[in-house]
Design a protein around this motif. Structure first.
Motif: not given
Length: 89
Positions: A21-36
């Motif tokens: 999955a991509c970071y954007g799949d984890l939190d579509p509104g904030a992929p950087r938050f998912a990365g953090a």
């Protein structure tokens, strides 16, 4: 941990072996938050290696590539072949 961070972690755990999955799949509104969330996690059971960038590139390089290859994830060069293994969030 916040409920939003727990939701990201739950989505990471939901990615099956052999898929990504991509970071954007984890939190579509904030992929950087998912990365953090992933970067700050110390949970050894969290399959972080199944999360890649949207273009299939690997944020954790060779270590991540070895783990994904063990699961049968196909690559084209150093990037995951996204069409065959991407699970959209």
């Amino acid at each position: 941990m916040t409920p939003r961070a727990e939701q990201v972690r739950a989505r990471v755990r939901a990615v099956p072996e052999g898929f990504v999955a991509c970071y954007g799949d984890l939190d579509p509104g904030a992929p950087r938050f998912a990365g953090a969330v992933l970067a700050s996690s110390d949970d050894p059971d969290l399959p972080w290696w199944r999360i890649v960038r949207a273009d299939g590139s690997l944020p954790k390089g060779e270590r991540q590539k070895r783990l994904l290859e063990r699961e049968g994830v196909p690559f084209r060069g150093d990037c995951v072949e996204m069409r065959s293994v991407h699970i959209a969030g």
